[in-house]
Design a protein around this motif. Structure first.
Motif, PDB file in Angstrom:
ATOM      1  N   ASP A 214      10.158   9.315   7.176  1.00  0.00           N
ATOM      2  CA  ASP A 214       9.081   8.835   6.313  1.00  0.00           C
ATOM      3  C   ASP A 214       8.240   7.738   6.955  1.00  0.00           C
ATOM      4  O   ASP A 214       7.388   7.162   6.291  1.00  0.00           O
ATOM      5  CB  ASP A 214       9.660   8.305   4.996  1.00  0.00           C
ATOM      6  CG  ASP A 214      10.235   9.421   4.138  1.00  0.00           C
ATOM      7  OD1 ASP A 214       9.822  10.580   4.324  1.00  0.00           O
ATOM      8  OD2 ASP A 214      11.101   9.130   3.295  1.00  0.00           O
ATOM      9  N   GLU A 215       8.496   7.438   8.204  1.00  0.00           N
ATOM     10  CA  GLU A 215       7.786   6.349   8.864  1.00  0.00           C
ATOM     11  C   GLU A 215       6.338   6.722   9.149  1.00  0.00           C
ATOM     12  O   GLU A 215       6.026   7.868   9.465  1.00  0.00           O
ATOM     13  CB  GLU A 215       8.475   5.998  10.188  1.00  0.00           C
ATOM     14  CG  GLU A 215       9.913   5.551  10.038  1.00  0.00           C
ATOM     15  CD  GLU A 215      10.053   4.269   9.244  1.00  0.00           C
ATOM     16  OE1 GLU A 215       9.266   3.328   9.480  1.00  0.00           O
ATOM     17  OE2 GLU A 215      10.936   4.210   8.368  1.00  0.00           O
ATOM     18  N   ALA A 216       5.466   5.738   9.070  1.00  0.00           N
ATOM     19  CA  ALA A 216       4.076   5.947   9.470  1.00  0.00           C
ATOM     20  C   ALA A 216       4.027   6.088  10.986  1.00  0.00           C
ATOM     21  O   ALA A 216       4.869   5.547  11.705  1.00  0.00           O
ATOM     22  CB  ALA A 216       3.217   4.765   9.035  1.00  0.00           C
TER      23      ALA A 216
ATOM     24  N   ILE B 177       0.832  -1.204   0.000  1.00  0.00           N
ATOM     25  CA  ILE B 177       0.000   0.000   0.000  1.00  0.00           C
ATOM     26  C   ILE B 177       0.868   1.257   0.000  1.00  0.00           C
ATOM     27  O   ILE B 177       0.516   2.268  -0.597  1.00  0.00           O
ATOM     28  CB  ILE B 177      -0.995  -0.020   1.184  1.00  0.00           C
ATOM     29  CG1 ILE B 177      -2.246   0.779   0.837  1.00  0.00           C
ATOM     30  CG2 ILE B 177      -0.424   0.531   2.449  1.00  0.00           C
ATOM     31  CD1 ILE B 177      -3.124   0.140  -0.132  1.00  0.00           C
ATOM     32  N   GLN B 178       2.032   1.199   0.620  1.00  0.00           N
ATOM     33  CA  GLN B 178       2.933   2.347   0.644  1.00  0.00           C
ATOM     34  C   GLN B 178       3.575   2.590  -0.715  1.00  0.00           C
ATOM     35  O   GLN B 178       4.065   3.685  -0.986  1.00  0.00           O
ATOM     36  CB  GLN B 178       4.028   2.144   1.690  1.00  0.00           C
ATOM     37  CG  GLN B 178       3.497   2.170   3.107  1.00  0.00           C
ATOM     38  CD  GLN B 178       4.581   1.801   4.080  1.00  0.00           C
ATOM     39  OE1 GLN B 178       5.531   2.554   4.252  1.00  0.00           O
ATOM     40  NE2 GLN B 178       4.459   0.646   4.703  1.00  0.00           N
TER      41      GLN B 178
ATOM     42  N   ASN C 270       0.180   9.063   6.926  1.00  0.00           N
ATOM     43  CA  ASN C 270      -0.172   7.666   7.179  1.00  0.00           C
ATOM     44  C   ASN C 270      -0.222   7.333   8.660  1.00  0.00           C
ATOM     45  O   ASN C 270       0.638   7.740   9.426  1.00  0.00           O
ATOM     46  CB  ASN C 270       0.866   6.747   6.539  1.00  0.00           C
ATOM     47  CG  ASN C 270       0.920   6.893   5.048  1.00  0.00           C
ATOM     48  OD1 ASN C 270      -0.015   7.365   4.422  1.00  0.00           O
ATOM     49  ND2 ASN C 270       2.027   6.500   4.469  1.00  0.00           N
ATOM     50  N   LEU C 271      -1.212   6.523   9.023  1.00  0.00           N
ATOM     51  CA  LEU C 271      -1.291   5.961  10.366  1.00  0.00           C
ATOM     52  C   LEU C 271      -1.376   4.446  10.246  1.00  0.00           C
ATOM     53  O   LEU C 271      -2.280   3.912   9.606  1.00  0.00           O
ATOM     54  CB  LEU C 271      -2.529   6.478  11.111  1.00  0.00           C
ATOM     55  CG  LEU C 271      -2.522   7.948  11.491  1.00  0.00           C
ATOM     56  CD1 LEU C 271      -3.828   8.315  12.192  1.00  0.00           C
ATOM     57  CD2 LEU C 271      -1.336   8.281  12.385  1.00  0.00           C
ATOM     58  N   ASP C 272      -0.430   3.772  10.867  1.00  0.00           N
ATOM     59  CA  ASP C 272      -0.418   2.314  10.885  1.00  0.00           C
ATOM     60  C   ASP C 272      -1.134   1.834  12.142  1.00  0.00           C
ATOM     61  O   ASP C 272      -1.056   2.473  13.191  1.00  0.00           O
ATOM     62  CB  ASP C 272       1.027   1.806  10.873  1.00  0.00           C
ATOM     63  CG  ASP C 272       1.127   0.302  10.690  1.00  0.00           C
ATOM     64  OD1 ASP C 272       0.100  -0.356  10.415  1.00  0.00           O
ATOM     65  OD2 ASP C 272       2.246  -0.220  10.833  1.00  0.00           O
TER      66      ASP C 272
END
Length: 184
Positions: free
Chosen positions: A96-98, A21-22, A71-73
């Motif tokens: 760049d991390e969620a 998805i990323q 983004n939220l994981d």
């Protein structure tokens, strides 16, 4: 030379799905309960989100935060959300991390015909389960605003609303501001 990929046993399906998805083309692609969804907000939806964003911007800056739709994981689940607005501490935004919902101060979702029940039920439950301290639901179909606070495993324990559009709605601390809901 072609590189072979191992898609056999031992591959974590959650990781593989979230990786895919990323790397999917499109800004607003979510996974909701395992279903990949491309979100394409219409102009009325964008206008409502903009009206909320403008009202919280000054307080967000005072808190040393950033508001956006990153983004939220939701680790351990087949969910990857892109909220309409999330407020997060600025120091968490340099890579760049969620992020995860408990790293936010506020999450705002604005309903559309295609996702109203998801925002009202599924996301509300998941945001609470993953510790998002405040969830603001702008329900354009019901023309109401609801503030959910004090998350728990079974949902939010404090609910303020639904308030009809036009009713001033107070965002609790750390915001401590009143939202003008007319024109949403």
């Amino acid at each position: 030379m072609t590189t072979a990929h191992n898609y056999g046993e031992g591959i974590d399906p959650e990781h593989a799905l979230k990786y895919a998805i990323q790397h999917h083309s499109g800004d607003r692609t979510e996974i909701v309960e395992g279903v990949i969804t491309n979100v394409t907000p219409n102009w009325a939806h964008e206008r409502a989100a903009k009206r909320v964003r403008r009202q919280i911007e000054a307080r967000v800056d005072e808190l040393g935060c950033v508001e956006g739709s990153g983004n939220l994981d939701l680790p351990g689940s087949s969910n990857w959300y892109v909220p309409d607005i999330a407020v997060v501490p600025e120091e968490l935004t340099y890579n760049d991390e969620a992020l995860v919902p408990d790293q936010t101060l506020l999450i705002v979702e604005v309903t559309s015909k295609s996702n109203a029940e998801t925002d009202r039920v599924v996301k509300r439950k998941r945001y609470a389960e993953y510790g998002a301290p405040l969830y603001l639901l702008v329900d354009r179909l019901e023309e109401s605003v609801t503030v959910f606070a004090e998350p728990g495993r079974l949902g939010y324990t404090k609910v303020d609303g639904p308030h009809p559009f036009g009713t001033p709605v107070r965002l609790p601390e750390p915001f401590g501001i009143e939202l003008d809901t007319s024109g949403l």
